[in-house]
Design a protein around this motif. Structure first.
Motif, PDB file in Angstrom:
ATOM      1  N   VAL A  12      46.692  21.482  95.800  1.00  0.00           N
ATOM      2  CA  VAL A  12      47.661  20.677  96.548  1.00  0.00           C
ATOM      3  C   VAL A  12      48.317  19.734  95.538  1.00  0.00           C
ATOM      4  N   VAL A  13      49.626  19.804  95.423  1.00  0.00           N
ATOM      5  CA  VAL A  13      50.331  18.942  94.462  1.00  0.00           C
ATOM      6  C   VAL A  13      50.769  17.672  95.190  1.00  0.00           C
ATOM      7  N   GLY A  14      50.135  16.538  94.880  1.00  0.00           N
ATOM      8  CA  GLY A  14      50.553  15.259  95.434  1.00  0.00           C
ATOM      9  C   GLY A  14      49.633  14.774  96.540  1.00  0.00           C
ATOM     10  N   ALA A  15      49.359  13.461  96.534  1.00  0.00           N
ATOM     11  CA  ALA A  15      48.510  12.848  97.567  1.00  0.00           C
ATOM     12  C   ALA A  15      49.290  11.797  98.350  1.00  0.00           C
ATOM     13  N   GLY A  16      50.550  12.140  98.671  1.00  0.00           N
ATOM     14  CA  GLY A  16      51.307  11.347  99.653  1.00  0.00           C
ATOM     15  C   GLY A  16      50.878  11.809 101.039  1.00  0.00           C
ATOM     16  N   ALA A  17      51.653  11.444 102.046  1.00  0.00           N
ATOM     17  CA  ALA A  17      51.276  11.793 103.426  1.00  0.00           C
ATOM     18  C   ALA A  17      51.085  13.307 103.585  1.00  0.00           C
ATOM     19  N   GLU A  46      47.116  14.590  91.691  1.00  0.00           N
ATOM     20  CA  GLU A  46      48.010  13.451  91.970  1.00  0.00           C
ATOM     21  C   GLU A  46      48.205  12.645  90.692  1.00  0.00           C
ATOM     22  N   LYS A  47      49.468  12.454  90.319  1.00  0.00           N
ATOM     23  CA  LYS A  47      49.711  11.793  89.026  1.00  0.00           C
ATOM     24  C   LYS A  47      49.497  10.284  89.062  1.00  0.00           C
ATOM     25  N   SER A  48      49.577   9.662  90.251  1.00  0.00           N
ATOM     26  CA  SER A  48      49.413   8.203  90.302  1.00  0.00           C
ATOM     27  C   SER A  48      47.924   7.864  90.516  1.00  0.00           C
ATOM     28  N   CYS A  86      55.360   7.393 116.976  1.00  0.00           N
ATOM     29  CA  CYS A  86      55.797   8.766 116.663  1.00  0.00           C
ATOM     30  C   CYS A  86      55.824   9.037 115.158  1.00  0.00           C
ATOM     31  N   MET A  87      55.295   8.089 114.368  1.00  0.00           N
ATOM     32  CA  MET A  87      55.111   8.379 112.939  1.00  0.00           C
ATOM     33  C   MET A  87      53.732   8.973 112.681  1.00  0.00           C
ATOM     34  N   ALA A  88      52.776   8.603 113.551  1.00  0.00           N
ATOM     35  CA  ALA A  88      51.367   8.922 113.272  1.00  0.00           C
ATOM     36  C   ALA A  88      51.084  10.418 113.269  1.00  0.00           C
ATOM     37  N   LEU A 127      45.623  10.528  88.536  1.00  0.00           N
ATOM     38  CA  LEU A 127      46.163  10.445  87.165  1.00  0.00           C
ATOM     39  C   LEU A 127      46.283  11.843  86.544  1.00  0.00           C
ATOM     40  N   THR A 128      46.571  12.817  87.374  1.00  0.00           N
ATOM     41  CA  THR A 128      46.678  14.201  86.905  1.00  0.00           C
ATOM     42  C   THR A 128      48.079  14.734  87.215  1.00  0.00           C
ATOM     43  N   ILE A 129      48.807  15.062  86.162  1.00  0.00           N
ATOM     44  CA  ILE A 129      50.185  15.542  86.345  1.00  0.00           C
ATOM     45  C   ILE A 129      50.178  17.064  86.415  1.00  0.00           C
ATOM     46  N   VAL A 130      50.820  17.612  87.420  1.00  0.00           N
ATOM     47  CA  VAL A 130      51.028  19.065  87.455  1.00  0.00           C
ATOM     48  C   VAL A 130      52.254  19.361  86.605  1.00  0.00           C
ATOM     49  N   LYS A 131      52.045  20.135  85.544  1.00  0.00           N
ATOM     50  CA  LYS A 131      53.148  20.396  84.613  1.00  0.00           C
ATOM     51  C   LYS A 131      53.799  21.749  84.857  1.00  0.00           C
ATOM     52  N   HIS A 174      60.464  14.317  98.264  1.00  0.00           N
ATOM     53  CA  HIS A 174      61.826  14.564  97.751  1.00  0.00           C
ATOM     54  C   HIS A 174      62.682  13.308  97.822  1.00  0.00           C
ATOM     55  N   TYR A 175      62.020  12.150  97.553  1.00  0.00           N
ATOM     56  CA  TYR A 175      62.783  10.904  97.459  1.00  0.00           C
ATOM     57  C   TYR A 175      62.462  10.210  96.134  1.00  0.00           C
ATOM     58  N   ALA A 176      62.485  10.963  95.052  1.00  0.00           N
ATOM     59  CA  ALA A 176      62.110  10.363  93.768  1.00  0.00           C
ATOM     60  C   ALA A 176      63.120  10.651  92.656  1.00  0.00           C
ATOM     61  N   PRO A 329      58.292  12.763 110.000  1.00  0.00           N
ATOM     62  CA  PRO A 329      57.669  13.476 108.878  1.00  0.00           C
ATOM     63  C   PRO A 329      56.182  13.811 109.064  1.00  0.00           C
ATOM     64  N   PHE A 330      55.348  12.820 109.418  1.00  0.00           N
ATOM     65  CA  PHE A 330      53.906  13.091 109.402  1.00  0.00           C
ATOM     66  C   PHE A 330      53.530  14.192 110.404  1.00  0.00           C
ATOM     67  N   PRO A 331      54.016  14.122 111.645  1.00  0.00           N
ATOM     68  CA  PRO A 331      53.662  15.207 112.586  1.00  0.00           C
ATOM     69  C   PRO A 331      54.162  16.575 112.112  1.00  0.00           C
TER      70      PRO A 331
HETATM   71  P1  FAD Z   1      55.623  11.435  98.803  1.00  0.00           P
HETATM   72  O1  FAD Z   1      55.189  10.318  99.651  1.00  0.00           O
HETATM   73  O2  FAD Z   1      56.803  11.233  97.943  1.00  0.00           O
HETATM   74  O3  FAD Z   1      54.352  11.877  97.940  1.00  0.00           O
HETATM   75  C1  FAD Z   1      54.440  12.812  96.898  1.00  0.00           C
HETATM   76  C2  FAD Z   1      53.272  12.604  95.944  1.00  0.00           C
HETATM   77  O4  FAD Z   1      53.296  13.640  94.961  1.00  0.00           O
HETATM   78  C3  FAD Z   1      53.340  11.284  95.185  1.00  0.00           C
HETATM   79  O5  FAD Z   1      52.119  10.606  95.300  1.00  0.00           O
HETATM   80  C4  FAD Z   1      53.610  11.703  93.734  1.00  0.00           C
HETATM   81  O6  FAD Z   1      53.022  10.843  92.794  1.00  0.00           O
HETATM   82  C5  FAD Z   1      52.997  13.096  93.688  1.00  0.00           C
HETATM   83  N1  FAD Z   1      53.590  13.965  92.675  1.00  0.00           N
HETATM   84  C6  FAD Z   1      54.893  14.310  92.552  1.00  0.00           C
HETATM   85  N2  FAD Z   1      55.051  15.159  91.517  1.00  0.00           N
HETATM   86  C7  FAD Z   1      53.821  15.359  90.974  1.00  0.00           C
HETATM   87  C8  FAD Z   1      53.338  16.119  89.870  1.00  0.00           C
HETATM   88  N3  FAD Z   1      54.148  16.862  89.111  1.00  0.00           N
HETATM   89  N4  FAD Z   1      52.023  16.083  89.597  1.00  0.00           N
HETATM   90  C9  FAD Z   1      51.168  15.338  90.363  1.00  0.00           C
HETATM   91  N5  FAD Z   1      51.575  14.593  91.412  1.00  0.00           N
HETATM   92  C10 FAD Z   1      52.888  14.603  91.720  1.00  0.00           C
HETATM   93  N6  FAD Z   1      59.231   8.271 107.029  1.00  0.00           N
HETATM   94  C11 FAD Z   1      58.832   7.826 108.244  1.00  0.00           C
HETATM   95  O7  FAD Z   1      58.117   8.529 108.954  1.00  0.00           O
HETATM   96  N7  FAD Z   1      59.219   6.593 108.698  1.00  0.00           N
HETATM   97  C12 FAD Z   1      59.963   5.755 107.960  1.00  0.00           C
HETATM   98  O8  FAD Z   1      60.285   4.659 108.390  1.00  0.00           O
HETATM   99  C13 FAD Z   1      60.370   6.188 106.646  1.00  0.00           C
HETATM  100  N8  FAD Z   1      61.079   5.367 105.841  1.00  0.00           N
HETATM  101  C14 FAD Z   1      61.353   5.771 104.566  1.00  0.00           C
HETATM  102  C15 FAD Z   1      62.006   4.881 103.708  1.00  0.00           C
HETATM  103  C16 FAD Z   1      62.277   5.235 102.399  1.00  0.00           C
HETATM  104  C17 FAD Z   1      62.965   4.256 101.489  1.00  0.00           C
HETATM  105  C18 FAD Z   1      61.895   6.513 101.932  1.00  0.00           C
HETATM  106  C19 FAD Z   1      62.162   6.918 100.507  1.00  0.00           C
HETATM  107  C20 FAD Z   1      61.270   7.409 102.773  1.00  0.00           C
HETATM  108  C21 FAD Z   1      60.986   7.051 104.099  1.00  0.00           C
HETATM  109  N9  FAD Z   1      60.335   7.921 104.964  1.00  0.00           N
HETATM  110  C22 FAD Z   1      59.973   7.488 106.223  1.00  0.00           C
HETATM  111  C23 FAD Z   1      60.067   9.301 104.576  1.00  0.00           C
HETATM  112  C24 FAD Z   1      58.802   9.468 103.718  1.00  0.00           C
HETATM  113  O9  FAD Z   1      59.247  10.027 102.551  1.00  0.00           O
HETATM  114  C25 FAD Z   1      57.800  10.325 104.432  1.00  0.00           C
HETATM  115  O10 FAD Z   1      57.341   9.593 105.550  1.00  0.00           O
HETATM  116  C26 FAD Z   1      56.561  10.722 103.659  1.00  0.00           C
HETATM  117  O11 FAD Z   1      55.876   9.583 103.223  1.00  0.00           O
HETATM  118  C27 FAD Z   1      56.775  11.704 102.532  1.00  0.00           C
HETATM  119  O12 FAD Z   1      55.507  12.123 102.113  1.00  0.00           O
HETATM  120  P2  FAD Z   1      55.299  13.263 100.998  1.00  0.00           P
HETATM  121  O13 FAD Z   1      53.848  13.395 100.847  1.00  0.00           O
HETATM  122  O14 FAD Z   1      56.108  14.447 101.364  1.00  0.00           O
HETATM  123  O15 FAD Z   1      55.968  12.719  99.679  1.00  0.00           O
END
Ligand code: FAD
Length: 444
Positions: A12-17, A46-48, A86-88, A127-131, A174-176, A329-331
């Motif tokens: 799994v690439v990334g530990a965001g939501a 996860e790179k962070s 409705c975010m949960a 702290l692991t980057i997927v290259k 996709h907000y980076a 997004p989360f649901p």
């Molecule tokens: P991210 O949260 O971006 O996580 C991606 C992860 O992947 C990061 O931790 C990153 O470090 C890691 N990663 C990336 N590339 C690599 C790599 N090569 N190697 C290792 N790790 C890597 N959503 C809502 O539901 N409600 C809101 O109010 C809302 N407001 C928002 C406001 C802003 C300003 C933004 C930018 C977004 C908002 N969103 C909102 C949308 C939000 O992006 C999603 O809710 C969700 O958090 C996205 O999760 P994700 O896991 O897809 O991506």
């Protein structure tokens, strides 16, 4: 360690939501009768140093303490534009003592609590980057190919390690990677230019004339915030005029035609002198770690070939989670991951590659026929609930409750009517799943 016959190793690439949700769903019991003997061995890269992705707020812009591009686009005063009800994730509510529209730190805390509750940290390599990720043919394997995933540690980037997995979930957000538009004369602008990715606080805009380009969610929100401190904010955009009440010093303008030194000329030929140009112009999908062999192409906001906006039809053991825009997004992540799981465990049988590609094409053409531009290829809005229900049904898993759709539509209508006030609303969902507005709760 040798792999067990019934194990599927998943990267799994990334530990965001999205990545956290993938861990939660792949490490839990599947629906009874499906893939009972199958075990997913999941590793999240996860790179962070923390979970949360974009919700992991930092004051930093540009490069972080490890020399990596800052990932998060959060600004200090952000409150969510969706109510937490409705975010949960459907199986994990936000705490009841929070207001409906919360601050970014509350969402970060929610994701940390989710991680702890489902005991997910054990699967994450921080702290692991997927290259680099590439498919490797393996006729002996169940899927006829595997994935070679090359990583390095943030602190020692020269030393790379390659490991083999049966499946990959791309959850990199996709907000980076900011999109900077081609504006004639932009290079001559004598004021400050910045992208919303680098916007954190309003103080430095005090008493300035600001041109803010783009009126999607961030553009609308930041322009309101800046109107409290700036002399005037010109909100320049191509969308239909916002009809809601706006502060007196927040004026709408059409798109930018030309910039010459400090002068910004709009498409209606009106001109203003500006101190700051703030680009709320969106982001690129960026999969620079996917080798050309993966066959994923990004073309001006469209990612292909991904069936159901998710499955790489060249290699269906790769899914890209969260490509859709204008969604809850989360649901959506939750159902996408459950659908992908059902493909891996054999509960859901995918159509042939030809049929999947045809489905992608039909979805795209239907959008164009409705008059939507190419870059809206993954924009869902009203379509999202039909889409989520279809995926849940295909996966033979639970649909998300109806109140998600009720709340989404209610919030959209309230926002359109009163952009300045809609976040003061609070909601409760009663026992029969009906949404009600309530007044008691306040922001802490
Ligand atoms: P991210 O949260 O971006 O996580 C991606 C992860 O992947 C990061 O931790 C990153 O470090 C890691 N990663 C990336 N590339 C690599 C790599 N090569 N190697 C290792 N790790 C890597 N959503 C809502 O539901 N409600 C809101 O109010 C809302 N407001 C928002 C406001 C802003 C300003 C933004 C930018 C977004 C908002 N969103 C909102 C949308 C939000 O992006 C999603 O809710 C969700 O958090 C996205 O999760 P994700 O896991 O897809 O991506």
């Amino acid at each position: 360690m040798p792999k067990m016959a019934n194990e599927i190793r998943v990267a799994v690439v990334g530990a965001g939501a999205a990545g956290l949700c993938a861990l939660r769903q792949l490490t839990s019991q599947g629906p009874s009768g499906s893939g009972d003997k199958l075990q997913f061995v999941v590793t999240c890269l996860e790179k962070s140093p923390r979970v949360g992705g974009t919700w992991y707020y930092t004051n930093c812009i540009g490069k972080d303490e490890y020399g990596l591009q800052v990932h998060s686009s959060m600004y200090k005063n952000l409150r969510t534009n969706l109510p937490v009800e409705c975010m949960a994730f459907p199986d994990y509510p936000f705490p009841e003592d929070l207001p409906s529209f919360v601050r970014h730190k509350d969402v970060q805390k929610y994701l940390e609590d989710y991680t702890a509750h489902f005991n997910l940290s054990q699967y994450i390599k921080f702290l692991t980057i997927v290259k680099w990720i590439e498919p490797v043919v393996d006729e002996t394997s169940q899927f006829k190919f595997k994935w070679a995933v090359t990583t390095c540690n943030v602190l020692n980037q020269a030393e790379e390690v390659t490991q083999i997995y049966e499946a990959v979930l791309v959850c990199n957000g996709h907000y980076a990677t900011p999109k900077i538009p081609n504006i004639p004369g932009l290079e001559t602008f004598t004021g400050q230019v910045l992208h919303s990715h680098d916007y954190r606080t309003p103080e430095s805009f005090s008493n300035k004339v600001v041109v803010l380009l783009g009126a999607a969610a961030s553009g609308q929100d930041i322009s309101l915030e800046l109107s409290h401190v700036a002399k005037v904010v010109y909100l320049s955009h191509h969308k239909p005029q916002l009809t809601t009440k706006l502060p007196k010093n927040l004026l709408q303008k059409p798109g930018i035609k030309l910039i010459s030194e400090s002068e910004v000329q709009f498409l209606d030929d009106s001109k203003v002198r500006a101190d700051i140009l703030l680009l709320c112009t969106g982001y690129y999908y960026d999969y620079d770690f996917l080798s050309p062999g993966c066959g994923i192409r990004v073309d001006d906001g469209r990612v292909t070939p991904i069936y159901q906006h998710l499955i790489n039809t060249n290699y269906p053991t790769m899914a890209i989670v969260g490509v859709c825009k204008v969604i809850v997004p989360f649901p959506i992540f939750d159902v996408q991951v459950r659908y992908f799981r059902s493909i891996l465990d054999g509960t859901c049988i995918l159509p042939s590659k030809e049929e999947m590609d045809k489905h992608i094409d039909e979805d795209y053409r239907a959008r164009l026929q409705e008059g939507l531009p190419h870059r809206y290829a993954h924009t869902m809005g009203d379509r999202q609930f039909t889409y989520i229900n279809e995926l849940a049904d295909l996966a033979k898993t639970n649909r998300i409750p109806d109140f998600y759709s009720q709340l989404y539509h209610l919030t959209s209508a309230m926002k359109q009517k009163n952009l300045m006030e809609y976040k003061n609303a609070n909601f409760v969902v009663d026992d029969s799943g009906r949404v009600k507005e309530c007044t008691e709760r306040t922001v802490v």
